[in-house]
Design a protein around this motif. Structure first.
Motif, PDB file in Angstrom:
ATOM      1  N   GLN A  27      28.403  40.696  40.733  1.00  0.00           N
ATOM      2  CA  GLN A  27      29.304  41.339  41.684  1.00  0.00           C
ATOM      3  C   GLN A  27      30.742  40.954  41.380  1.00  0.00           C
ATOM      4  O   GLN A  27      31.030  39.780  41.139  1.00  0.00           O
ATOM      5  CB  GLN A  27      28.960  40.890  43.106  1.00  0.00           C
ATOM      6  CG  GLN A  27      27.663  41.479  43.627  1.00  0.00           C
ATOM      7  CD  GLN A  27      27.680  43.006  43.608  1.00  0.00           C
ATOM      8  OE1 GLN A  27      28.648  43.621  44.036  1.00  0.00           O
ATOM      9  NE2 GLN A  27      26.612  43.610  43.084  1.00  0.00           N
ATOM     10  N   PRO A  28      31.634  41.948  41.383  1.00  0.00           N
ATOM     11  CA  PRO A  28      33.043  41.603  41.197  1.00  0.00           C
ATOM     12  C   PRO A  28      33.496  40.679  42.318  1.00  0.00           C
ATOM     13  O   PRO A  28      33.035  40.828  43.453  1.00  0.00           O
ATOM     14  CB  PRO A  28      33.768  42.954  41.262  1.00  0.00           C
ATOM     15  CG  PRO A  28      32.771  43.949  41.731  1.00  0.00           C
ATOM     16  CD  PRO A  28      31.403  43.365  41.562  1.00  0.00           C
ATOM     17  N   PRO A  29      34.375  39.722  42.007  1.00  0.00           N
ATOM     18  CA  PRO A  29      34.847  38.816  43.064  1.00  0.00           C
ATOM     19  C   PRO A  29      35.621  39.606  44.114  1.00  0.00           C
ATOM     20  O   PRO A  29      36.330  40.545  43.773  1.00  0.00           O
ATOM     21  CB  PRO A  29      35.764  37.846  42.319  1.00  0.00           C
ATOM     22  CG  PRO A  29      36.091  38.504  41.018  1.00  0.00           C
ATOM     23  CD  PRO A  29      35.001  39.477  40.721  1.00  0.00           C
ATOM     24  N   THR A  30      35.472  39.238  45.378  1.00  0.00           N
ATOM     25  CA  THR A  30      36.227  39.953  46.424  1.00  0.00           C
ATOM     26  C   THR A  30      37.577  39.272  46.595  1.00  0.00           C
ATOM     27  O   THR A  30      37.684  38.054  46.468  1.00  0.00           O
ATOM     28  CB  THR A  30      35.463  39.926  47.760  1.00  0.00           C
ATOM     29  OG1 THR A  30      34.985  38.601  47.961  1.00  0.00           O
ATOM     30  CG2 THR A  30      34.285  40.881  47.755  1.00  0.00           C
ATOM     31  N   GLN A  31      38.608  40.134  46.847  1.00  0.00           N
ATOM     32  CA  GLN A  31      39.940  39.554  46.950  1.00  0.00           C
ATOM     33  C   GLN A  31      40.327  39.272  48.383  1.00  0.00           C
ATOM     34  O   GLN A  31      39.883  39.934  49.270  1.00  0.00           O
ATOM     35  CB  GLN A  31      40.972  40.494  46.317  1.00  0.00           C
ATOM     36  CG  GLN A  31      41.117  40.223  44.831  1.00  0.00           C
ATOM     37  CD  GLN A  31      41.070  41.497  44.010  1.00  0.00           C
ATOM     38  OE1 GLN A  31      41.338  42.566  44.516  1.00  0.00           O
ATOM     39  NE2 GLN A  31      40.701  41.390  42.753  1.00  0.00           N
ATOM     40  N   ARG A  75      34.803  39.203  33.521  1.00  0.00           N
ATOM     41  CA  ARG A  75      34.393  38.770  34.867  1.00  0.00           C
ATOM     42  C   ARG A  75      33.107  39.518  35.253  1.00  0.00           C
ATOM     43  O   ARG A  75      32.792  40.556  34.651  1.00  0.00           O
ATOM     44  CB  ARG A  75      35.492  39.086  35.876  1.00  0.00           C
ATOM     45  CG  ARG A  75      35.753  40.575  36.049  1.00  0.00           C
ATOM     46  CD  ARG A  75      36.531  40.838  37.325  1.00  0.00           C
ATOM     47  NE  ARG A  75      37.080  42.181  37.390  1.00  0.00           N
ATOM     48  CZ  ARG A  75      36.389  43.281  37.680  1.00  0.00           C
ATOM     49  NH1 ARG A  75      35.086  43.233  37.909  1.00  0.00           N
ATOM     50  NH2 ARG A  75      36.995  44.461  37.740  1.00  0.00           N
ATOM     51  N   ASP A  78      39.213  41.804  33.025  1.00  0.00           N
ATOM     52  CA  ASP A  78      38.603  42.886  33.795  1.00  0.00           C
ATOM     53  C   ASP A  78      37.971  43.903  32.870  1.00  0.00           C
ATOM     54  O   ASP A  78      36.989  44.559  33.227  1.00  0.00           O
ATOM     55  CB  ASP A  78      39.669  43.610  34.642  1.00  0.00           C
ATOM     56  CG  ASP A  78      40.361  42.656  35.580  1.00  0.00           C
ATOM     57  OD1 ASP A  78      39.685  42.156  36.492  1.00  0.00           O
ATOM     58  OD2 ASP A  78      41.574  42.387  35.381  1.00  0.00           O
TER      59      ASP A  78
END
Ligand code: SAM
Length: 326
Positions: free
Chosen positions: A322-326, A176, A146
């Motif tokens: 884009q950051p991965p969505t959790q 990431r 991160d």
């Protein structure tokens, strides 16, 4: 790559390897100081100021649970800062065997000095050259990270284009999408300005000196040859080794090639003036004691130490996507 533009000659390459070795040996030979030695250092307030700047960067950009990659982690002086940010996992990499050993000791908390409880996150320490090795081969099980941090060390990668590229390729491959790269390094603008203001090829004060070789007698640095611009840096009680100029605008352009976009760049003086105004960071500065009681502009930091801090900048880059969505 190293083969272009005539930088890749075999001779240059081996000279290059030995420069990296000299840097490693220099840091390896510096073992942990006792608390007393540290407090008596002529640059104790500068060290505290540097710690404050690194803490502010970490507090601004790290989030609880983050997976952290600390490039050129040294003796692990930032472990406590990452612990305060409640990160979830830490990987430290450094070329100096001695520093990695000290870092291990600090992490395990088994010296007299460190009567603290164990760190709350698991950690992995690796001894290798971060600007030579393909770190994704070592760290494929740990990635993606991160946040990546490289404190007071990225300039050691600018000895050749190949190394500067490998450093950025490593960061880019391991972060990431949306991940953050924070760091501190010398501010080339200030260094070149100081060089041009000085009469000869050397300048400094009671706590540091910088010396350029005769090849820079004209004090000119063509943008077409931005790598391998070497100088000797001596900082009392801290550093004595070759370093390389990193022209920031070129660093920014090179980083973009690796999908790392500039978020922030500030010389340390500007950084201090800006973040010292925020109450939480004023309080942290008071606790660290870098600026004495805070009533004076510079407090107990000497003028000469304050001048050294002007030689550095802090940067923040962000990995595109884009950051991965959790
Ligand atoms: N980041 C630590 C800190 O802020 O306390 C240490 C900073 S110290 C000034 C510079 C560090 O860079 C040393 O620990 C040195 O061994 C490391 N270093 C220099 N060249 C390196 C390389 N090629 N690969 C990995 N580490 C390197």
């Amino acid at each position: 790559g190293a083969g272009s533009g005539g930088y890749g000659a075999q001779q240059g390459y081996s000279e290059e390897r030995s420069s990296a070795r000299r840097v490693a040996d220099h840091y390896s030979a510096r073992s942990n100081q006792t608390l007393e030695e540290r407090e008596n250092s002529p640059i104790i307030h500068l060290k505290k100021l540097n710690n404050w700047i690194k803490s502010v960067l970490i507090q601004l950009y790290a989030r609880p649970g983050d997976c952290v990659l600390d490039l050129a982690c040294g003796k692990g002086g930032d472990l406590i800062k990452w612990d305060k940010a409640r990160v979830g996992y830490y990987v430290g990499v450094d070329i100096a065997e001695g520093s990695i050993k000290d870092c291990m000791t600090r992490y395990n908390g088994d010296t007299d000095q460190q009567r603290r409880k164990k760190f709350s996150f698991p950690a992995r320490l690796i001894c290798t050259d971060c600007y030579e090795a393909r770190l994704d081969e070592y760290l494929y099980e740990d990635a993606p990270f991160d946040i990546c941090s490289c404190q007071f060390a990225l300039h050691y990668s600018w000895s050749t284009e190949a190394r500067a590229r490998q450093a950025l390729a490593n960061v880019s491959a391991l972060l990431r999408p949306g991940g953050i790269f924070i760091g501190t390094m010398p501010d080339a603008n200030v260094i070149i300005k100081r060089l041009r203001e000085s009469e000869g090829l050397e300048f400094g004060n009671s706590v540091y000196w910088i010396s350029f070789g005769e090849e820079y007698a004209e004090k000119k640095f063509p943008a077409s040859r931005p790598f391998g611009i070497k100088y000797k840096f001596h900082l009392e009680d801290a550093v004595d080794c070759p370093e390389w100029v990193v022209p920031f605008h070129l660093f920014k352009l090179l980083a973009e090639e690796y999908d790392l976009e500039l978020v922030l760049m500030k010389n340390f003086h500007e950084f201090v003036h800006e973040y010292l105004q925020k109450p939480e960071f004023t309080e942290l500065m008071r606790r660290l004691g870098a600026l004495g009681d805070g009533r004076q502009d510079q407090g107990t930091l000497s003028q000469d130490e304050w001048e050294v801090s002007y030689l550095y900048l802090a940067f923040v880059l962000r990995k595109r996507g884009q950051p991965p969505t959790q």
